[in-house]
Scaffold this motif. Structure first.
Motif, PDB file in Angstrom:
ATOM      1  N   UNK A   1       0.802  -1.272  -0.070  1.00  0.00           N
ATOM      2  CA  UNK A   1      -0.005   0.046  -0.108  1.00  0.00           C
ATOM      3  C   UNK A   1       0.910   1.270  -0.021  1.00  0.00           C
ATOM      4  N   UNK A   2       2.082   1.268   0.639  1.00  0.00           N
ATOM      5  CA  UNK A   2       2.882   2.406   0.540  1.00  0.00           C
ATOM      6  C   UNK A   2       4.159   2.112  -0.461  1.00  0.00           C
ATOM      7  N   UNK A   3       3.886   1.084  -1.217  1.00  0.00           N
ATOM      8  CA  UNK A   3       5.098   0.945  -2.208  1.00  0.00           C
ATOM      9  C   UNK A   3       4.841   1.295  -3.817  1.00  0.00           C
ATOM     10  N   UNK A   4       3.695   2.024  -3.828  1.00  0.00           N
ATOM     11  CA  UNK A   4       3.114   2.215  -5.297  1.00  0.00           C
ATOM     12  C   UNK A   4       1.687   1.687  -5.520  1.00  0.00           C
ATOM     13  N   UNK A   5       1.244   0.625  -4.857  1.00  0.00           N
ATOM     14  CA  UNK A   5       0.208  -0.303  -5.501  1.00  0.00           C
ATOM     15  C   UNK A   5      -1.129   0.588  -5.096  1.00  0.00           C
ATOM     16  N   UNK A   6      -1.226   1.567  -4.250  1.00  0.00           N
ATOM     17  CA  UNK A   6      -2.277   2.443  -3.929  1.00  0.00           C
ATOM     18  C   UNK A   6      -2.014   3.695  -4.537  1.00  0.00           C
ATOM     19  N   UNK A   7      -3.260   4.257  -5.482  1.00  0.00           N
ATOM     20  CA  UNK A   7      -2.931   5.251  -6.191  1.00  0.00           C
ATOM     21  C   UNK A   7      -3.061   6.791  -5.223  1.00  0.00           C
TER      22      UNK A   7
END
Length: 308
Positions: free
Chosen positions: A225-231
């Motif tokens: 979620x904080x690696x780029x998967x969450x927009x």
């Protein structure tokens, strides 16, 4: 912000948790001096013995050296000579915590092995900064190798700062606090009310491993979620630079989507490619000034940046 603002008026002075603690440092370069700087900020009296050649940091970055040693009494001694050893032990006699950043073999050569100095100075604690823990403490290494060993160098670019050195310095200052707390307790089980010193090893590789925990947990992996998967938690290009967006919580994500005209009614939608594409397209229409205004008006956590 003016000094008369409420937040400035409410600012409390730093706690002086190490007031009355005297630290002698032999540590050069960055982790040791950074730890000493933190300890001085907590009220410790800080003395440093440097070799006649000085600290390398003073040669390749004078401003950094100056900030690291503000308020530190710096003395010169060649510890490989009799005169230097006498100067060292004069200081040790009145020291509460010794701070070093040598390999164990170098510590022994300088006559500072724990068994010996604990016998000479029972109340003295020794915080020893090493590269790697235990048997690996003799291995060569540096900040970059410790970060790489813990998966924190994913590409070809160098890390933005010296994470292992700086986090190691925090662990070292924490160790000094632990040693200071121990001095307040009677020697357990002995009936001896006098303070007893402790040996605490701080490994920079352990500091890097601690920083790497979020990556091990998957939080900062590309699917995290904080690696780029969450927009809502990404760095996007905008019209005249970049914008770091940290709209992770549902209410922040909803505000971001509303501003961008994106329908994303659920957490799951924030992971959808279409949401990423829509927010990216919106960011390209905005200048940094417009996005700064948007952040203030809509309470969206973001920070605009120039292109690097």
């Amino acid at each position: 912000m003016s000094s008369s603002s409420p937040s400035a008026a409410a600012k409390t002075p730093p706690l002086r948790a190490l007031q009355g603690i005297r630290i002698l440092s032999l540590a050069l370069n960055l982790p040791g001096p950074a730890a000493l700087m933190r300890c001085r900020q907590m009220g410790a009296t800080c003395i440093k013995l440097e070799p006649p050649s000085g600290d390398p940091m003073g040669l390749y970055n004078k401003p950094a050296y100056a900030q690291l040693h503000e308020g530190v009494k710096v003395l010169t001694a060649d510890l490989k000579t009799d005169a230097g050893q006498k100067a060292l032990h004069r200081e040790l006699e009145k020291t509460d915590v010794l701070l070093t950043s040598f390999r164990p073999s170098a510590i022994e050569k300088l006559g500072l092995g724990w068994k010996k100095i604990h016998t000479l100075y029972p109340a003295l604690s020794h915080v020893a900064i090493v590269g790697a823990p235990g048997a690996r403490a003799e291995e060569p290494g540096h900040d970059l190798t410790y970060l790489a060993d813990n998966g924190l160098v994913p590409g070809l670019e160098l890390p933005a700062t010296l994470y292992a050195d700086m986090s190691g310095s925090l662990m070292a200052s924490e160790a000094v606090l632990q040693a200071a707390l121990q001095r307040q307790e009677p020697y357990a089980g002995s009936g001896d009310p006098h303070p007893r010193g402790a040996f605490i090893e701080v490994a920079l590789s352990d500091a890097a491993a601690y920083l790497a925990l979020p990556r091990q947990w998957g939080l900062t992996q590309p699917t995290g979620s904080v690696g780029g998967a969450h927009a809502g938690y990404r760095v996007y290009p905008c019209r005249d630079g970049r914008v770091a967006v940290a709209a992770l919580e549902p209410h922040f994500a909803a505000a971001l989507c509303a501003a961008a005209g994106v329908e994303a009614a659920s957490i799951q939608a924030m992971f959808a490619p279409a949401t990423h594409q829509a927010i990216a397209a919106f960011m390209l229409t905005q200048t940094r000034a417009q996005l700064d205004q948007l952040a203030t008006a809509k309470d969206i956590p973001l920070h605009t940046l120039l292109n690097s």
